[in-house]
Scaffold this active site. Sequence first.
Site, short mmCIF file in Angstrom:
data_model
loop_
_atom_site.label_atom_id
_atom_site.label_comp_id
_atom_site.label_asym_id
_atom_site.label_seq_id
_atom_site.Cartn_x
_atom_site.Cartn_y
_atom_site.Cartn_z
N GLU A 68 0.88 -1.17 0.00
CA GLU A 68 0.00 0.00 0.00
C GLU A 68 0.91 1.21 0.00
O GLU A 68 1.44 1.60 1.04
CB GLU A 68 -0.90 -0.02 1.25
CG GLU A 68 -1.81 -1.24 1.34
CD GLU A 68 -2.92 -1.23 0.30
OE1 GLU A 68 -3.24 -0.15 -0.25
OE2 GLU A 68 -3.48 -2.30 0.01
N CYS A 99 -2.18 9.43 2.81
CA CYS A 99 -1.72 8.82 1.54
C CYS A 99 -2.62 9.18 0.38
O CYS A 99 -2.17 9.32 -0.74
CB CYS A 99 -1.63 7.31 1.70
SG CYS A 99 -3.16 6.58 2.28
P1 NAD Z 1 8.22 4.67 5.04
O1 NAD Z 1 8.22 3.90 3.78
O2 NAD Z 1 9.39 5.54 5.34
O3 NAD Z 1 8.10 3.69 6.31
C1 NAD Z 1 7.04 2.77 6.50
C2 NAD Z 1 7.48 1.64 7.39
O4 NAD Z 1 8.52 0.93 6.74
C3 NAD Z 1 8.00 2.02 8.77
O5 NAD Z 1 7.37 1.22 9.74
C4 NAD Z 1 9.47 1.68 8.70
O6 NAD Z 1 9.95 1.19 9.93
C5 NAD Z 1 9.52 0.60 7.69
N1 NAD Z 1 10.79 0.49 6.95
C6 NAD Z 1 11.72 1.44 6.71
N2 NAD Z 1 12.75 0.93 6.00
C7 NAD Z 1 12.47 -0.37 5.80
C8 NAD Z 1 13.16 -1.44 5.11
N3 NAD Z 1 14.32 -1.27 4.50
N4 NAD Z 1 12.56 -2.65 5.10
C9 NAD Z 1 11.38 -2.84 5.69
N5 NAD Z 1 10.69 -1.87 6.33
C10 NAD Z 1 11.23 -0.65 6.39
O7 NAD Z 1 6.87 5.49 5.01
P2 NAD Z 1 6.34 6.58 6.06
O8 NAD Z 1 7.18 7.82 5.93
O9 NAD Z 1 6.17 5.98 7.39
O10 NAD Z 1 4.88 6.86 5.45
C11 NAD Z 1 4.66 7.75 4.42
C12 NAD Z 1 4.45 7.07 3.08
O11 NAD Z 1 3.47 6.05 3.22
C13 NAD Z 1 3.90 7.99 2.02
O12 NAD Z 1 4.54 7.70 0.80
C14 NAD Z 1 2.43 7.62 1.94
O13 NAD Z 1 1.81 7.91 0.72
C15 NAD Z 1 2.49 6.17 2.20
N6 NAD Z 1 1.20 5.70 2.72
C16 NAD Z 1 0.43 4.86 1.98
C17 NAD Z 1 -0.80 4.44 2.46
C18 NAD Z 1 -1.68 3.50 1.69
O14 NAD Z 1 -2.63 2.96 2.29
N7 NAD Z 1 -1.45 3.25 0.42
C19 NAD Z 1 -1.23 4.87 3.71
C20 NAD Z 1 -0.42 5.73 4.43
C21 NAD Z 1 0.79 6.13 3.95
#
Ligand code: NAD
Length: 462
Positions: free
Chosen positions: A212, A246
Amino acid sequence: MGDNLQTMFETIRDASRRERIPDAATRKRRLSALKRLVVENRAEIAQAIDADFGGRAREETELMEIVPLLSGVGHALRSLRRWMRGERRHVAITFQPARAWIRYEPLGVIGIISPWNYPLFLSLGPLCDALAAGNRALLKPSELSPKFSELLARLVSEYFSPDEVAVATGGVEVAQAFAALPFNHLVFTGSTAVGRKVMAAAAQNLTPVTLELGGKSPAIIATDYPVEKAARSIVQGKFTNAGQTCIAPDYVLVPADKAETLARAILSIAEKAYPDLQSNSQYSNVISQRHRDRLNGAIEAARKAGASVLQPAGAAGGGKIPPTLVLGTPEDSLLLNEEIFGPVLPIVGYRDLDEALGFVNARSRPLALYAFTSERRTQDLILDGAISGGVTINGTLLHIAQDDLPFGGVGDSGIGAYHGVAGFRRFSHARAVYKPGLFNAFEVLGPPFGKLAALAIRFLGR
Ligand code: NAD
């Protein structure tokens, strides 16, 4: 840390391997525990999220996270028996008499990695669907919302046994180790860049993923639609949670001669919605200094490149980033090429609808699209002319709140969808079952091949 994570995973996996497919009563018990976890701790949950953001209104957490989550759990509780029923499938005449059907069976252990922006809804939402489908789960909430993540870990350990559901907390190293665990399915909500890494890690275990992700979700206002009316929904969609949603409209496409009027309308609504912005506890903070710097940098870069930047009077000059409208943004600027994820809204003028659709299609496929029009023909032109994960027509955000609609992205905005029956099926294995009747033609067709085989080849192979 690594040992602990591994032990948590193995405890759940071993229990899942021992368990026969859980019946509806067991699943309902787990869903009810999830519901009680939220209902009995809603004030504490809202406080933890408020503290992590350095300012987010309780009402926002209630309306955007708790209410939709409880609605989804209620929907699953009511629909579970129907979803679990096997599905009879057609059997060709050549195989008669026989029956064929599908059983929706649990996959096993679901891993759930969630972001900070809606930390409750995006961790427990997937959990709801995973439990409805009869699975167990391990969660890894975001390190950027540490108070909430700690609270979630404690609450989950109080409402579930450690071999049913557990929460692993920690930073990026834990997240990486988590993504490398051999889950039966891994759900990741977060950025497209991290999504790629998660999918690569999951590939090592052949773990299927639901991603997502984010992207640049456009709002398109057609010529026939009053911009003042569209402005209301855009303010709600964009400035709730200070744009850290998002599916927030990332930018607006509007007939060029109406761009200024739209900007003024949005500004005036935002001024009334958030008076005394810097001290207004109903206007969310941007989560971290890094994100504030990123957004301020993008606004400055656009200004330097000749764009005009509008903010509510007296709103600037504090820690919070005010609702910001940007007109005349150059096409190659950061604001029109990277996901904004904050309260900054570029307004882009277009000459005709084809140009607007071309603008959307020149970019990666967005998670959401908002179309504002009262004409059926224009509505169809927009729906047919630009692809997105989901759509709300004449509004923003609300397609995500429909329990009976799948929620997910397409292309760069994600893989797979969940919510309601879509989530139940996403986290189930559709197991094919075939059962011949009293006469089984297959048994008489084997070698040594004779006349019957020749006849079968002649008639069946036509
Ligand atoms: P992010 O990708 O930085 O982090 C998300 C999660 O991934 C965190 O829990 C983090 O610990 C983990 N993570 C970080 N590096 C990782 C790795 N190498 N391997 C596995 N996991 C890892 O995102 P964010 O800044 O927390 O959230 C913002 C982003 O999320 C925006 O791009 C937004 O559009 C998206 N988003 C999407 C939805 C949806 O439902 N499609 C909903 C909310 C947010």
